[in-house]
Design a protein around this motif. Structure first.
Motif, PDB file in Angstrom:
ATOM      1  N   ALA A 296       0.827  -1.205   0.000  1.00  0.00           N
ATOM      2  CA  ALA A 296       0.000   0.000   0.000  1.00  0.00           C
ATOM      3  C   ALA A 296       0.864   1.259   0.000  1.00  0.00           C
ATOM      4  N   ARG A 297       2.153   1.129   0.341  1.00  0.00           N
ATOM      5  CA  ARG A 297       3.062   2.290   0.347  1.00  0.00           C
ATOM      6  C   ARG A 297       3.832   2.428  -0.959  1.00  0.00           C
ATOM      7  N   ASP A 298       3.586   1.506  -1.905  1.00  0.00           N
ATOM      8  CA  ASP A 298       4.343   1.541  -3.163  1.00  0.00           C
ATOM      9  C   ASP A 298       4.191   2.857  -3.902  1.00  0.00           C
ATOM     10  N   ALA A 299       2.981   3.396  -3.931  1.00  0.00           N
ATOM     11  CA  ALA A 299       2.746   4.628  -4.687  1.00  0.00           C
ATOM     12  C   ALA A 299       3.600   5.768  -4.155  1.00  0.00           C
ATOM     13  N   GLU A 300       3.748   5.858  -2.837  1.00  0.00           N
ATOM     14  CA  GLU A 300       4.613   6.892  -2.254  1.00  0.00           C
ATOM     15  C   GLU A 300       6.069   6.654  -2.639  1.00  0.00           C
ATOM     16  N   ALA A 301       6.512   5.410  -2.527  1.00  0.00           N
ATOM     17  CA  ALA A 301       7.914   5.099  -2.803  1.00  0.00           C
ATOM     18  C   ALA A 301       8.268   5.345  -4.271  1.00  0.00           C
ATOM     19  N   LEU A 302       7.309   5.113  -5.183  1.00  0.00           N
ATOM     20  CA  LEU A 302       7.578   5.275  -6.611  1.00  0.00           C
ATOM     21  C   LEU A 302       7.419   6.708  -7.081  1.00  0.00           C
ATOM     22  N   GLY A 303       6.522   7.460  -6.482  1.00  0.00           N
ATOM     23  CA  GLY A 303       6.262   8.811  -6.982  1.00  0.00           C
ATOM     24  C   GLY A 303       5.702   8.755  -8.389  1.00  0.00           C
ATOM     25  N   THR A 304       6.390   9.403  -9.335  1.00  0.00           N
ATOM     26  CA  THR A 304       5.920   9.438 -10.727  1.00  0.00           C
ATOM     27  C   THR A 304       6.459   8.278 -11.560  1.00  0.00           C
ATOM     28  N   GLN A 305       7.229   7.388 -10.966  1.00  0.00           N
ATOM     29  CA  GLN A 305       7.799   6.267 -11.716  1.00  0.00           C
ATOM     30  C   GLN A 305       6.718   5.238 -12.045  1.00  0.00           C
ATOM     31  N   ASP A 306       6.880   4.596 -13.191  1.00  0.00           N
ATOM     32  CA  ASP A 306       5.898   3.622 -13.674  1.00  0.00           C
ATOM     33  C   ASP A 306       6.012   2.332 -12.871  1.00  0.00           C
ATOM     34  N   PRO A 307       4.923   1.909 -12.189  1.00  0.00           N
ATOM     35  CA  PRO A 307       4.993   0.653 -11.428  1.00  0.00           C
ATOM     36  C   PRO A 307       5.199  -0.567 -12.316  1.00  0.00           C
ATOM     37  N   GLY A 308       4.979  -0.417 -13.622  1.00  0.00           N
ATOM     38  CA  GLY A 308       5.250  -1.503 -14.541  1.00  0.00           C
ATOM     39  C   GLY A 308       6.722  -1.640 -14.873  1.00  0.00           C
ATOM     40  N   GLU A 309       7.545  -0.671 -14.463  1.00  0.00           N
ATOM     41  CA  GLU A 309       8.971  -0.696 -14.761  1.00  0.00           C
ATOM     42  C   GLU A 309       9.831  -0.832 -13.508  1.00  0.00           C
ATOM     43  N   PHE A 310       9.216  -0.650 -12.340  1.00  0.00           N
ATOM     44  CA  PHE A 310       9.990  -0.694 -11.103  1.00  0.00           C
ATOM     45  C   PHE A 310       9.262  -1.538 -10.061  1.00  0.00           C
TER      46      PHE A 310
END
Length: 604
Positions: A296-310
């Protein structure tokens, strides 16, 4: 699981031309397989299969003929050698619109490949982006594109065939994985197999500078070239033995030797997106809550980065986060206290591109413990009871729904009482609630006593319509919570019933005797007389039998042989009859037996 359904569309004997290497180190043939000892960058794709490496064979492991009519259609061959023992795997990443296969052979030369030790020929109808050996790095446990981990020993040689079935492709990259790279981070694979002057393909991260070193003994000059897709072009001014590459390209060094000859070496350098671990806010949970869901914290950790790439992983120590090992489970249940969670963001294209610089604090507050009875009885004649906790926990605030505070209280009336306990402050509060029902306990009262299995050993059941917590005893026996007594002999008994809270006690005298519900005085020797069994245990028992109008028909004592169904020598008709049993109690008083169903039938 499902196997792919394919048709071969080209005639046998057709060979496709060897692919131009363009901007990638790719070999379509096993004999010229690219030696590797680390991850590879995304190449420019495959086109053709060179020569048929399987000599016209129809199958190799799971591989079947492709649209070319042969096992290969658009192939790339690699080879590697293990440098240590352990669990090894790899991920082949590609565009989800493309269909790739692979086969891994444990062999030291292309002439004796044998059957593959790992092989995958499933189609990509689910539009996956990874296939390989081990585990899908995206966490997809239901994929059909992965084969089991490989357990290896040092010095084992492997050939890896990666083949594109769909003809049109944009290339792939290879990332090695497995416990072997955690246990042996520097020598899991043997790099001595690589004879290329510039080494194996290089998978780097954006922002890095890759130092290419073509130092050659006795060299008289160096020229560097780069091919970004339009052919090799001279890099002006670069004449030293090394070159710092900062852009993705195929690089070439031409080394001038004293005898006038030249040595040429090419290497592919690719750059994957650099990862950033963005700030993650601190959090608080309560003990006893469901497991903390870290993704649930992934969105914060990624910011604007694509979750499909990281990919985001969470770790209990900075060392684990930097090493990419011992990731915490998605559903994490930490104990009470403060926990530092270290966040690692990793490029799915290249696991070496990561950032583990952020962390956050997870505080687990201890939820108050409310452990007390949820049902309490008080006597309805003015009793009281204590409910709740007798002692407060430090730092916990207690309140009842009616406004009273404190962990416990004394109540004297029936009702429902809810205690709320809270700890923490501000937005970090852990709350527990528990409700207790206070029930009035009525004085004990016996509504009926049932006697079953009327014989030498009987069952006696005490029935009551009163509401409360009652206990029962027979004669001078111990009290029990069950109102049922087994193995009761015939005779007169004392049944005691009391309220468990001390709200009263009563005693009833019962008579346990047995009789048939009907008799048939027809002279056949079966049930010709009606009598009561067990009255011999009573003192001076007397039985009176009546008809439906109350007329006395028969009087018997403990020595009587029973009633034969006559009155003054006249046979009485089949009908219902009633009786009354009296005897002398222990006080010398004449009493009537209670709780008897004083009724039976005469059948002719």
């Amino acid at each position: 699981m499902y196997k792919r359904r394919r048709q071969t569309g080209l005639a046998a004997g057709l060979f496709l031309l060897v692919a131009s290497w363009g901007t990638a180190q790719i070999s379509p043939d096993c004999q010229t397989a690219i030696p590797i000892c680390s991850n590879t960058p995304v190449n420019g794709g495959t086109s053709g299969y060179g020569t048929d490496d399987f000599g016209g064979a129809a199958t190799s492991g799971c591989l079947e003929p492709t649209l070319s009519g042969y096992i290969e259609s658009n192939s790339a061959w690699y080879r590697f050698r293990t440098g240590a023992a352990g669990q090894l795997g790899f991920n082949i990443s590609f565009d989800p619109s493309e269909d790739w296969d692979f086969a891994l052979y444990r062999a030291s030369d292309c002439g004796s490949l044998g059957e593959p030790v790992r092989c995958n020929f499933f189609d990509n109808r689910d539009r996956e982006v990874y296939m390989g050996v081990g585990e899908d790095p995206s966490g997809n446990a239901d994929t059909f594109l992965y084969e089991p981990w490989l357990d290896v020993q040092p010095g084992e040689d492997y050939y890896l065939l990666i083949n594109n079935f769909s003809n049109t492709n944009s290339g792939f990259s290879i990332q090695f994985s497995g416990q072997i790279f955690e246990d042996h981070p520097y020598d899991a694979l043997d790099c001595s197999i690589i004879s290329n002057l510039l080494g194996p393909p290089v998978a780097a991260c954006e922002g890095d500078a890759v130092l290419l070193d073509g130092t050659t003994s006795s060299a008289t000059g160096y020229q560097w070239y780069a091919d970004s897709g339009s052919g090799f072009s001279l890099i002006p001014g670069e004449t030293s033995a090394t070159y710092s590459a900062t852009a993705a390209a195929m690089y070439r060094i031409v080394v001038d030797l004293p005898d006038g000859s030249q040595e040429v070496s090419d290497v592919q350098v690719g750059f994957s997106p650099a990862a950033r671990s963005e700030p993650v806010a601190d959090a608080m949970i309560c003990s006893g809550d469901p497991p903390y869901y870290l993704p649930a914290r992934d969105a914060e950790a990624l910011g604007t980065q694509d979750p499909g790439e990281f990919r985001v992983t969470y770790h209990a120590s900075n060392f684990d986060a930097q090493a990419g090992i011992a990731a915490l489970p998605d559903n994490w249940s930490p104990g009470p206290g403060n926990h530092t969670v270290y966040v690692r963001v990793t490029s799915l294209e290249n696991p070496n591109c990561y950032d583990a610089s952020s962390q956050f604090e997870l505080e687990v507050l201890l939820t108050p413990n409310l452990d007390f009875d949820e049902q309490v009885y008080i006597c309805d004649n003015g009793g009281s009871a204590f409910i709740g906790l007798s002692q407060a926990e430090p730092g916990v605030a207690y309140s009842w729904q009616d406004g009273l505070s404190g962990p416990g209280r004394t109540v004297s009336q029936a009702g429902t009482f809810t205690l709320t306990a809270s700890t923490g402050s501000g937005g970090g509060i852990c709350t527990a609630q528990r409700t207790v029902e206070v029930i009035l306990s009525a004085p004990p009262s016996i509504s009926d006593i049932l006697v079953e299995d009327l014989s030498a050993s009987n069952r006696v059941t005490v029935e009551t319509q009163a509401s409360g917590n009652f206990e029962y005893a027979l004669n001078d026996g111990a009290f029990q919570s069950s109102p049922v007594f087994e193995g009761v002999p015939a005779g007169s008994h004392q049944v005691r019933m009391r309220d468990a809270l001390g709200c009263g006690e009563i005693t009833e005298t019962i008579t346990v005797v047995g009789y048939l519900p009907f008799f048939t005085p027809n002279g056949d020797g079966q049930h010709d007389r009606w009598h009561i069994r067990g009255i011999e245990t009573l003192t001076d028992p007397v039985v009176h039998i009546f008809d439906r109008y109350g007329k006395l028909l028969k009087q018997m004592d403990g020595t009587s042989a029973g009633w034969d169904g006559t009155f003054r020598g006249r046979l009485l008709p089949g009908a219902d009859y009633w009786f009354r049993l009296t005897y002398t109690d222990s006080n010398g008083q004449r009493v009537e037996a209670r709780y008897l169903n004083a009724h039976f039938a005469l059948k002719r």
